[in-house]
Design a protein around this motif. Sequence first.
Motif, PDB file in Angstrom:
ATOM      1  N   ARG A   1       0.843  -1.205   0.000  1.00  0.00           N
ATOM      2  CA  ARG A   1       0.000   0.000   0.000  1.00  0.00           C
ATOM      3  C   ARG A   1       0.880   1.257   0.000  1.00  0.00           C
ATOM      4  N   ASP A   2       1.542   1.564   1.110  1.00  0.00           N
ATOM      5  CA  ASP A   2       2.367   2.775   1.145  1.00  0.00           C
ATOM      6  C   ASP A   2       3.579   2.591   0.224  1.00  0.00           C
TER       7      ASP A   2
ATOM      8  N   HIS B   1       4.086   4.573  12.617  1.00  0.00           N
ATOM      9  CA  HIS B   1       4.205   4.503  11.151  1.00  0.00           C
ATOM     10  C   HIS B   1       5.082   5.701  10.762  1.00  0.00           C
TER      11      HIS B   1
ATOM     12  N   HIS C   1       7.801   7.886   8.385  1.00  0.00           N
ATOM     13  CA  HIS C   1       8.381   8.152   7.066  1.00  0.00           C
ATOM     14  C   HIS C   1       9.811   8.663   7.237  1.00  0.00           C
TER      15      HIS C   1
ATOM     16  N   ASN D   1       9.306   4.619   3.756  1.00  0.00           N
ATOM     17  CA  ASN D   1       8.856   4.274   5.116  1.00  0.00           C
ATOM     18  C   ASN D   1      10.004   3.610   5.867  1.00  0.00           C
TER      19      ASN D   1
ATOM     20  N   LEU E   1      -0.437   9.912   1.318  1.00  0.00           N
ATOM     21  CA  LEU E   1      -0.729  10.015   2.743  1.00  0.00           C
ATOM     22  C   LEU E   1       0.491  10.443   3.519  1.00  0.00           C
TER      23      LEU E   1
END
Length: 515
Positions: free
Chosen positions: A13-14, A202, A204, A238, A515
Amino acid sequence: MSDRVLIFDTTLRDGEQSPGASMNQEEKLRLAHKLAQLGVDIIEVGFPAASPGDFEAVSLIAQQVKGPIICGLARTGREDIQRCWEAIQQAERPRIHVFIATSDIHLEHKLRMTREQVLAEIKSGVGLAKSLCADVEFSTEDGTRTDPEFLAAAVRAALAAGATTINIPDTVGYALPQEFAQRLKDLQQQVPELAGAVLSVHCHDDLGLAVANSLAGVTAGARQVEVCINGIGERAGNASLEEVVMMLATRQAALGLTTGINRKELYPTSRLVSMITGITVQPNKAIVGANAFAHEAGIHVAGVLRQPLTYEIMTPEEVGLSQNSLVLGKHSGRAALSARLKEMGYQLKEADFERLFKAFKVLADKKKEIFNEDLEALIADEILRIPLRWRLDYLNIVSGTVTVPTATVRIYDCEELKQEFGSGVGPIDAVYNTIKKITGTNAELLRFTISAITGGLDAQGEVTVRLGENGLIALGKGSDPDILVAAAKAYLNGLNRLEYLKLHSPTLAQGERSL
Ligand code: KIV
Ligand code: ZN
């Protein structure tokens, strides 16, 4: 508090939000199976409302991949959540992940909502998700830049509506480790009911602190870490799964935390992600980079030979990096190839193995020694890179110092064979001009790189291209002992990927997806 840290993988996803990294359905399914084999606890498989393609891939994975929790992402709106549930409901263990931004800057400029409206969205969105699925995660997007009082209010609202995991993202990679840890500790004090849920982070990597911040998170009580293989993801990426896992494992005595990851699968999974997405791993990348276990300085080499622990805090074998130096060649049979593939962490279906064996024999006729890297390139070309539309059949090039470079190219366009002839300033230009004629593509070649897969003059060349068309970006890769053939394969792979993107491009604008 449990000492087990849940590994939430969001490569699909990310990670897929990295420019050019989009994967087709089969690639996503293959990767999801691999992640299950790696032992991740949760796989975030996509954002079903983003596009019909995302929806289909998520449902397919939900139906077929067993073991980990299968999670889909949704905004707080009714349609998003229902669509997400539709896609994941057949999973053995489904999870809906609901998110909304909570920082003032996002509220004012992106959502155009008041804090009260955001709280109402959380209540309705999480509440709806909970009515469909017992396992609900809630994320406060841009959590690290959110006013702490409002962050606590948002988390309280999500817990009251039934969230079982609360994730605090450092969406823009802005946090400092000590500041992030303090924020999480304060949050747990302000919201004591958080003790009944799993706290997640989560992070980044915009400041290169994603792994450090994830570590700060777990030391402050988080028991879920959201990560991507090879650290890919939106912008700078990430937190890297392999780095977080090996940090926890190698410093277990200091941290007292464990994961359920099968560490021997780290390297094979990293290679798979790199082959599927076309995003190469930098050589000095921790854990999975080509140089991560290479010792150059004489004094280091001498030390490692006597006792590996002099300069190695973990062994290459621990992360699944095969140290077998025996190379395969044209006399190697099926048994030798099959054993080597197993050692490298690949379990191929019979038909795939047979196809690979044939290609292996062809390569072994051209190249005396076949290394693991050659096999990986073959796997990528023969099995992973499924040609959606175009496939190279024949290529002939005339080039030299006194002739205009020309190329004759024959390509399968689905089942139909098409042939053209063209010229260019150099042989690659001639090949690409001819492919352009056949495919009628308008894609722009944004980048072209070539490297040798292994050492030696007979090494295979690996070409990576980056193509762009109407805002869509695709990476293409190809390898062959003949670099012009590798260049043609890479171009066609990039065009096939662009074709896939055109068919499945997101229905959400990038701003809504990012996001
Ligand atoms: O970075 C982010 O905020 C996200 C959330 C959806 C978790 O990806
Ligand atoms: Zn993110």
